[in-house]
Design a protein around this motif. Sequence first.
Motif, short mmCIF file in Angstrom:
data_model
loop_
_atom_site.label_atom_id
_atom_site.label_comp_id
_atom_site.label_asym_id
_atom_site.label_seq_id
_atom_site.Cartn_x
_atom_site.Cartn_y
_atom_site.Cartn_z
N ASP A 1 0.82 -1.22 0.00
CA ASP A 1 0.00 0.00 0.00
C ASP A 1 0.85 1.27 0.00
O ASP A 1 0.46 2.27 -0.60
CB ASP A 1 -0.94 0.00 1.21
CG ASP A 1 -1.97 -1.12 1.13
OD1 ASP A 1 -2.50 -1.36 0.02
OD2 ASP A 1 -2.23 -1.76 2.16
N LEU A 2 1.98 1.24 0.66
CA LEU A 2 2.82 2.44 0.75
C LEU A 2 3.56 2.77 -0.54
O LEU A 2 3.96 3.91 -0.74
CB LEU A 2 3.83 2.30 1.89
CG LEU A 2 3.27 2.25 3.31
CD1 LEU A 2 4.40 2.09 4.32
CD2 LEU A 2 2.44 3.48 3.62
N ILE A 3 3.76 1.78 -1.40
CA ILE A 3 4.55 2.05 -2.62
C ILE A 3 3.67 2.28 -3.86
O ILE A 3 4.21 2.50 -4.94
CB ILE A 3 5.57 0.93 -2.90
CG1 ILE A 3 4.87 -0.40 -3.20
CG2 ILE A 3 6.57 0.82 -1.75
CD1 ILE A 3 5.80 -1.49 -3.72
N GLN A 4 2.37 2.25 -3.70
CA GLN A 4 1.49 2.47 -4.85
C GLN A 4 1.79 3.82 -5.51
O GLN A 4 1.93 4.83 -4.83
CB GLN A 4 0.01 2.41 -4.42
CG GLN A 4 -0.43 1.03 -3.98
CD GLN A 4 -0.24 -0.02 -5.07
OE1 GLN A 4 -0.73 0.11 -6.18
NE2 GLN A 4 0.50 -1.06 -4.73
N GLY A 5 1.91 3.81 -6.82
CA GLY A 5 2.16 5.03 -7.58
C GLY A 5 3.62 5.45 -7.65
O GLY A 5 3.94 6.45 -8.28
N MET A 6 4.50 4.72 -7.02
CA MET A 6 5.93 5.07 -7.03
C MET A 6 6.64 4.32 -8.15
O MET A 6 6.25 3.23 -8.52
CB MET A 6 6.60 4.69 -5.71
CG MET A 6 6.21 5.49 -4.53
SD MET A 6 7.29 4.99 -3.14
CE MET A 6 6.36 5.62 -1.78
N ASN A 7 7.71 4.93 -8.65
CA ASN A 7 8.58 4.22 -9.58
C ASN A 7 9.71 3.56 -8.78
O ASN A 7 9.82 3.74 -7.56
CB ASN A 7 9.12 5.16 -10.67
CG ASN A 7 9.99 6.28 -10.11
OD1 ASN A 7 10.76 6.08 -9.18
ND2 ASN A 7 9.87 7.46 -10.69
N TYR A 8 10.56 2.80 -9.46
CA TYR A 8 11.58 2.03 -8.74
C TYR A 8 12.59 2.92 -8.03
O TYR A 8 13.10 2.56 -6.96
CB TYR A 8 12.26 1.01 -9.66
CG TYR A 8 13.26 1.60 -10.63
CD1 TYR A 8 14.60 1.68 -10.29
CD2 TYR A 8 12.87 2.05 -11.88
CE1 TYR A 8 15.53 2.20 -11.16
CE2 TYR A 8 13.79 2.57 -12.77
CZ TYR A 8 15.12 2.66 -12.41
OH TYR A 8 16.03 3.18 -13.28
#
Length: 176
Positions: A142-149
């Motif tokens: 849930d915390l990394i949704q929408g993030m790139n690598y």
Amino acid sequence: MANFKAKPISKQEIRELAKAIRKKCGLEDIHKIPVCLFFEWIMEKLFPNFEWEIVADYTMSEEGVTFSGANKIIIRQDVYVAACHGDGRARFTIMHEIGHFLLHGPNRVALCRLAPGEKLRPFEDPEWQANAFAEEFLMDYDLIQGMNYIQISEKCGVTYGAAKTRIGKIQGRWIM
């Protein structure tokens, strides 16, 4: 050739375990888990019989070893020091070993000989399970949704490779 075969556990079950532990420890909204603090202090609070040891580099070739039956994790000193200084691979290694500790108690992994032509399925592979736990714990879904690598790597303290792999698995592009 011998293999280790773990009781089957799904990615979803591993995710739920990682989230439950994060929540119990008050880490549910933390991107960059304090891995060394978690390893040294929190694991002992969660599991009173838990033991850990940091050993000199020359005493073992493995980066870490888990003895589930003895409730003990041993980490090579160079790996531990690197993790405490924020090295993504070393942080992942420690969480991988914690994954073994949590998922692979004495009755959950067996040494076995597979039938001719039989392949170990990923969800029965203790190494796959420990990696999945480390991914879920360090890079909360849930915390990394929408993030790139790059953002995941920087915010979660993991390598670019681990972050790319995580995105690929979430997007279904990862081939096992």
